[in-house]
Write a protein that holds these residues in place. Structure first.
Motif, PDB file in Angstrom:
ATOM      1  N   ALA A 165     -10.797 -12.537  -1.748  1.00  0.00           N
ATOM      2  CA  ALA A 165      -9.738 -11.672  -2.524  1.00  0.00           C
ATOM      3  C   ALA A 165     -10.472 -11.352  -3.943  1.00  0.00           C
ATOM      4  O   ALA A 165     -10.601 -10.094  -4.246  1.00  0.00           O
ATOM      5  N   GLY A 166     -10.790 -12.379  -4.652  1.00  0.00           N
ATOM      6  CA  GLY A 166     -11.462 -12.316  -5.792  1.00  0.00           C
ATOM      7  C   GLY A 166     -12.789 -11.400  -5.689  1.00  0.00           C
ATOM      8  O   GLY A 166     -13.078 -10.662  -6.641  1.00  0.00           O
ATOM      9  N   ASP A 167     -13.643 -11.704  -4.674  1.00  0.00           N
ATOM     10  CA  ASP A 167     -14.661 -11.070  -4.560  1.00  0.00           C
ATOM     11  C   ASP A 167     -14.409  -9.636  -4.364  1.00  0.00           C
ATOM     12  O   ASP A 167     -15.308  -8.622  -4.649  1.00  0.00           O
ATOM     13  N   PHE A 168     -13.744  -9.163  -3.578  1.00  0.00           N
ATOM     14  CA  PHE A 168     -13.246  -7.710  -3.005  1.00  0.00           C
ATOM     15  C   PHE A 168     -12.789  -6.991  -3.982  1.00  0.00           C
ATOM     16  O   PHE A 168     -13.083  -5.701  -4.114  1.00  0.00           O
ATOM     17  N   ILE A 169     -11.472  -7.527  -4.670  1.00  0.00           N
ATOM     18  CA  ILE A 169     -10.839  -6.573  -5.653  1.00  0.00           C
ATOM     19  C   ILE A 169     -11.733  -6.167  -6.807  1.00  0.00           C
ATOM     20  O   ILE A 169     -11.721  -7.260  -7.799  1.00  0.00           O
ATOM     21  N   SER A 170     -12.157  -5.219  -6.844  1.00  0.00           N
ATOM     22  CA  SER A 170     -13.320  -4.803  -8.027  1.00  0.00           C
ATOM     23  C   SER A 170     -12.380  -4.134  -9.027  1.00  0.00           C
ATOM     24  O   SER A 170     -11.160  -3.717  -8.962  1.00  0.00           O
ATOM     25  N   ALA A 171     -13.212  -3.870 -10.278  1.00  0.00           N
ATOM     26  CA  ALA A 171     -12.642  -3.238 -11.251  1.00  0.00           C
ATOM     27  C   ALA A 171     -12.111  -1.775 -10.862  1.00  0.00           C
ATOM     28  O   ALA A 171     -11.108  -1.176 -11.050  1.00  0.00           O
ATOM     29  N   ALA A 172     -12.760  -1.140  -9.812  1.00  0.00           N
ATOM     30  CA  ALA A 172     -12.453   0.173  -9.363  1.00  0.00           C
ATOM     31  C   ALA A 172     -11.338   0.172  -8.838  1.00  0.00           C
ATOM     32  O   ALA A 172     -10.571   0.958  -8.965  1.00  0.00           O
ATOM     33  N   SER A 173     -10.910  -1.074  -7.991  1.00  0.00           N
ATOM     34  CA  SER A 173      -9.795  -1.052  -7.122  1.00  0.00           C
ATOM     35  C   SER A 173      -8.572  -1.491  -8.049  1.00  0.00           C
ATOM     36  O   SER A 173      -7.655  -0.922  -7.804  1.00  0.00           O
ATOM     37  N   PHE A 174      -8.612  -2.205  -8.972  1.00  0.00           N
ATOM     38  CA  PHE A 174      -7.500  -2.534  -9.835  1.00  0.00           C
ATOM     39  C   PHE A 174      -7.231  -1.433 -10.985  1.00  0.00           C
ATOM     40  O   PHE A 174      -6.462  -0.876 -10.762  1.00  0.00           O
ATOM     41  N   GLY A 194      -0.369  10.374  -7.926  1.00  0.00           N
ATOM     42  CA  GLY A 194       0.540   9.889  -6.985  1.00  0.00           C
ATOM     43  C   GLY A 194       0.130   9.319  -5.470  1.00  0.00           C
ATOM     44  O   GLY A 194      -0.700   8.543  -5.694  1.00  0.00           O
ATOM     45  N   PHE A 195       0.582   9.826  -4.515  1.00  0.00           N
ATOM     46  CA  PHE A 195       0.442   9.514  -3.089  1.00  0.00           C
ATOM     47  C   PHE A 195      -1.021   9.282  -2.940  1.00  0.00           C
ATOM     48  O   PHE A 195      -1.512   8.229  -2.261  1.00  0.00           O
ATOM     49  N   ASP A 196      -1.904  10.219  -3.083  1.00  0.00           N
ATOM     50  CA  ASP A 196      -3.248  10.410  -2.818  1.00  0.00           C
ATOM     51  C   ASP A 196      -3.991   8.976  -3.335  1.00  0.00           C
ATOM     52  O   ASP A 196      -4.901   8.267  -2.650  1.00  0.00           O
ATOM     53  N   GLY A 197      -3.671   8.638  -4.542  1.00  0.00           N
ATOM     54  CA  GLY A 197      -4.384   7.386  -5.206  1.00  0.00           C
ATOM     55  C   GLY A 197      -4.315   5.823  -4.161  1.00  0.00           C
ATOM     56  O   GLY A 197      -4.804   5.033  -4.042  1.00  0.00           O
ATOM     57  N   PHE A 198      -2.917   6.045  -3.632  1.00  0.00           N
ATOM     58  CA  PHE A 198      -2.465   4.818  -2.725  1.00  0.00           C
ATOM     59  C   PHE A 198      -3.275   4.599  -1.316  1.00  0.00           C
ATOM     60  O   PHE A 198      -3.422   3.769  -0.844  1.00  0.00           O
ATOM     61  N   LEU A 199      -3.874   5.863  -1.096  1.00  0.00           N
ATOM     62  CA  LEU A 199      -4.610   5.710   0.343  1.00  0.00           C
ATOM     63  C   LEU A 199      -5.903   4.974   0.242  1.00  0.00           C
ATOM     64  O   LEU A 199      -6.213   4.059   1.052  1.00  0.00           O
ATOM     65  N   TYR A 200      -6.488   4.844  -1.115  1.00  0.00           N
ATOM     66  CA  TYR A 200      -7.663   3.800  -1.072  1.00  0.00           C
ATOM     67  C   TYR A 200      -7.032   2.503  -0.794  1.00  0.00           C
ATOM     68  O   TYR A 200      -7.865   1.582   0.092  1.00  0.00           O
ATOM     69  N   ILE A 253      -4.599  -9.377  -0.627  1.00  0.00           N
ATOM     70  CA  ILE A 253      -4.985  -8.278  -0.951  1.00  0.00           C
ATOM     71  C   ILE A 253      -3.894  -7.180  -0.913  1.00  0.00           C
ATOM     72  O   ILE A 253      -3.718  -6.373  -1.578  1.00  0.00           O
ATOM     73  N   GLY A 254      -3.132  -7.514   0.276  1.00  0.00           N
ATOM     74  CA  GLY A 254      -1.972  -6.472   0.616  1.00  0.00           C
ATOM     75  C   GLY A 254      -0.873  -6.532  -0.440  1.00  0.00           C
ATOM     76  O   GLY A 254      -0.489  -5.631  -1.056  1.00  0.00           O
ATOM     77  N   ALA A 255      -0.480  -8.007  -1.074  1.00  0.00           N
ATOM     78  CA  ALA A 255       0.368  -8.117  -1.911  1.00  0.00           C
ATOM     79  C   ALA A 255      -0.113  -7.295  -3.307  1.00  0.00           C
ATOM     80  O   ALA A 255       0.694  -6.600  -4.010  1.00  0.00           O
ATOM     81  N   PHE A 256      -1.413  -7.379  -3.516  1.00  0.00           N
ATOM     82  CA  PHE A 256      -1.853  -6.950  -4.594  1.00  0.00           C
ATOM     83  C   PHE A 256      -1.670  -5.285  -4.921  1.00  0.00           C
ATOM     84  O   PHE A 256      -1.370  -4.967  -5.815  1.00  0.00           O
ATOM     85  N   TYR A 257      -2.165  -4.774  -3.721  1.00  0.00           N
ATOM     86  CA  TYR A 257      -2.026  -3.306  -3.726  1.00  0.00           C
ATOM     87  C   TYR A 257      -0.671  -2.808  -3.824  1.00  0.00           C
ATOM     88  O   TYR A 257      -0.395  -1.743  -4.392  1.00  0.00           O
ATOM     89  N   LEU A 258       0.469  -3.554  -3.214  1.00  0.00           N
ATOM     90  CA  LEU A 258       1.773  -3.189  -3.370  1.00  0.00           C
ATOM     91  C   LEU A 258       2.038  -3.152  -4.849  1.00  0.00           C
ATOM     92  O   LEU A 258       2.875  -2.295  -5.207  1.00  0.00           O
ATOM     93  N   MET A 259       1.531  -4.232  -5.580  1.00  0.00           N
ATOM     94  CA  MET A 259       2.074  -4.145  -6.893  1.00  0.00           C
ATOM     95  C   MET A 259       1.273  -3.207  -7.807  1.00  0.00           C
ATOM     96  O   MET A 259       1.779  -2.661  -8.600  1.00  0.00           O
ATOM     97  N   THR A 260       0.087  -2.629  -7.549  1.00  0.00           N
ATOM     98  CA  THR A 260      -0.673  -1.627  -7.914  1.00  0.00           C
ATOM     99  C   THR A 260       0.045  -0.474  -8.029  1.00  0.00           C
ATOM    100  O   THR A 260      -0.119   0.285  -8.982  1.00  0.00           O
ATOM    101  N   LEU A 261       0.789  -0.369  -6.916  1.00  0.00           N
ATOM    102  CA  LEU A 261       1.738   0.641  -6.920  1.00  0.00           C
ATOM    103  C   LEU A 261       2.916   1.125  -7.858  1.00  0.00           C
ATOM    104  O   LEU A 261       2.908   2.172  -8.539  1.00  0.00           O
TER     105      LEU A 261
END
Lengths: 113, 503
Positions: free
Chosen positions: B50-59, B70-76, B275-283
């Protein structure tokens, strides 16, 4: 290739491969069309998927959230299935080497390095 | 210069330096240097993936895109996540069974021809460097912003530190940086989510109402199509993300760092949960950022929205919370960078130096020396490239790296592992075509699509298939049986039995 030892694939092994392939095919038929249908709906049917169903959240959002559930559930299902394969593989390997393996329990492979 | 920020950043940099010092003593064999001798547990490796994968670009990037579009950002987030199923089902375990340190090993197990190892290794190096440069530039900009240092100086300092970390700490330091980063980042984002909800008195509808009020899209914030206009864009983006993620070299080599197959798949599943939990939080962070910071302030601070998360932290908790979140973001950049440097290092020092120049017979000391030098050169070239390029236009490098991974590495791995008829020439044709196509389509005038994956990836696959077709070798197909045995049962017929016990 005759010189490289036994004829490679035993009947047991091919049967095992077939079963493994069936599981993977089934799982892939579940998640890949699910995944790729999503951008198709967004790209070509935006009016339908953007209809709000739950507060401001539309079908598209619910579809997006469903991916999370799918990944987590399929991941766990794979872990369960793979544990069974481990035991199967263990027997296959014992057969192949023609000796009983020292780590017979649980299908674990132990320290390998 | 802001003292709170300085203390947090210094704590991270010095902490990692201490780990490196300790790791340097244990790095006496290539095995330890490249893969921690396979000694990580599944949980540790899951955190590290997870640490290797979640880049600055994704955070920073996904939070910003959600806040702005909005919505389109979440597609990533969706694409990144689902890719882990692909890795789990088809890639992770076979890689662990066929290779020792690199992707090149996996391919060489089926195609021992030396040019193939060279091409795979160079391709890995290229992807790593292309991905490294935007990360390092992001780090430089970040430090410039937080501490007020000059941009070139920031890039130089961070680049040198990362190089030292990998040179002496190898995979041990890399893994621990990644594990610590995951913990910091998850804690930071979780805290921030709680602060967002607390601000709205734990009433989510109030948050959503505020989002609609603040966003220039108003109700349209929750609709698709704000960012990706052309119907093909969403499809192309998701195709690139799912195959690209599954072909990233720095993720693939993480599967070697645990001791058996069971641990490999457990670590992938653990990573997918994190990673899933993380992306729900970025939302939630994205919604919070537009609702509380406001669209105009976000765009003024950075037109791409990359500062949404730090600004939200500042709005909610002042300097201290912002410093904590910035430290997490900074650790994120370090974790991904070290991961990329070590991937490039093993790819050159193991595949090219040891296997191609010394026919796999270089001594332990020699290999370690080569690895340290490679790490130094890799880090150095990343610093140089980052200083030479304009900081404004580098986001395309991230998508280029993903597209290359998806159009070269993924087809190569997948066909090697699952296609009986695949030939060496097909492999070479696929990699070269995928590579050239990716480069061509990102060049100005290559195509109108912003996400050209839909063009490059099928080309990579098609060239591999056509190349195979033209050079059919039925007599070599039996070699595939050995691969099947090794991949699916861990039996190596040449060694007369289980390979697992003999490594």
């Amino acid at each position: 290739m005759e010189s490289e030892g036994k004829p490679a694939l035993s009947e047991d092994f091919t049967r095992f491969l077939r079963q493994k392939r069936r599981f993977l095919l089934f799982a892939s038929l579940l998640f890949l069309p699910f995944y790729f249908l999503f951008p198709v709906l967004i790209g070509w049917f935006p009016d339908q998927v953007n209809r709000a169903v739950w507060g401001p959240f539309s079908w598209a959002w619910l579809y997006a959230f469903a991916h999370f559930a799918l990944v987590w559930i399929l991941g766990l299902a794979y872990l369960r299935q793979a544990r069974r394969w481990d035991q199967r593989v263990h027997r296959l390997r014992a057969e192949f080497t023609g000796e009983s393996s020292p780590e017979a329990e649980g299908g674990g492979e132990g320290k390998s390095r | 210069m802001n003292l709170t920020h300085l203390i947090f950043l210094a704590a991270i940099l010095v902490g990692i330096l201490i780990i490196t010092h300790w790791a340097a003593k244990t790095n006496t064999t290539p095995q330890q240097f490249y893969i921690v001798s396979g000694n990580l547990t599944a949980t540790q490796n899951g955190l590290a993936i997870a640490g290797d994968f979640i880049s600055a670009a994704s955070f920073l990037g996904i939070t910003g895109s959600i806040a702005l579009y909005g919505f389109d950002g979440f597609l990533y987030a969706i694409g990144f996540l689902v890719s882990y199923l692909l890795l789990l089902f088809f890639i992770a375990e076979p890689i662990r069974r066929l290779g020792t340190y690199t992707v090149g090993d996996v391919i060489a197990a089926r195609f021992p021809e030396r040019p193939i190892r060279l091409i795979v290794s160079l391709n890995t190096l290229l992807i790593c460097v292309l991905y490294m440069v935007p990360q390092l530039m992001a780090a430089g900009l970040f430090i410039q912003l937080l501490l007020g240092l000059d941009y070139p100086l920031s890039v130089l300092v961070i680049g040198l530190l990362i190089t030292v970390y990998v040179m002496f700490g190898g995979m041990i330091t890399t893994s621990w940086v990644q594990i610590i980063k995951t913990v910091l980042l998850m804690t930071g984002t979780f805290l921030l989510c709680l602060l967002v909800f607390a601000r709205f008195e734990w009433d989510p509808p109030a948050l959503l109402a505020q989002v609609v009020e603040q966003s220039p899209y108003a109700e349209g914030f929750f609709r698709s199509g704000n960012l990706l206009h052309h119907p093909w864009e969403a499809f192309s983006l998701l195709l690139t993300l799912i195959l690209g993620t599954a072909g990233l070299p720095h993720i693939l080599i993480r599967f070697y760092t645990v001791h058996d197959q069971t641990a490999v798949r457990q670590s992938v599943v653990i990573a997918s949960w994190i990673i899933g939990a993380f992306y729900l939080m970025t939302l939630i962070l994205g919604l919070g950022a537009v609702a509380l910071v406001g669209f105009d302030r976000l765009v003024t601070a950075d037109p791409e929205g990359n500062l949404a998360a730090p600004l939200l932290a500042y709005t909610l908790g002042g300097d201290f919370v912002m410093a904590f979140l910035s430290a997490a973001a900074f650790a994120t950049i370090l974790a991904v960078m070290t991961g990329l440097v070590i991937a490039a290092t093993s790819s050159f020092a193991h595949d090219i130096y040891n296997h191609l120049l010394h026919r796999g017979k270089a001594g332990k000391r020699q290999q370690l020396k080569a690895a340290r030098r490679t790490a130094a050169v890799t880090g150095g070239s990343a610093i140089l490239l980052s200083l030479l390029m304009e900081p404004q236009n580098v986001t395309f490098l991230v998508s280029l790296a993903f597209m290359m991974a998806g159009s070269t590495q993924f087809p190569l791995l997948f066909l090697t592992l699952y296609w009986r008829k695949f030939t060496a020439s097909g492999a070479v044709a696929g990699v070269i075509t995928g590579l050239l196509a990716s480069l061509w389509f990102v060049l100005p005038g290559g195509t109108e699509l912003e996400n050209p994956g839909i063009l490059a990836i099928p080309l990579g696959f098609a060239a591999a298939v056509i190349g195979t077709w033209l050079t059919r070798r039925p007599e070599e197909e039996q070699r595939y049986d050995r691969i099947l045995l090794r991949v699916h049962a861990g039996i190596d017929p040449r060694k007369g039995g289980s390979q697992e016990c003999k490594r």
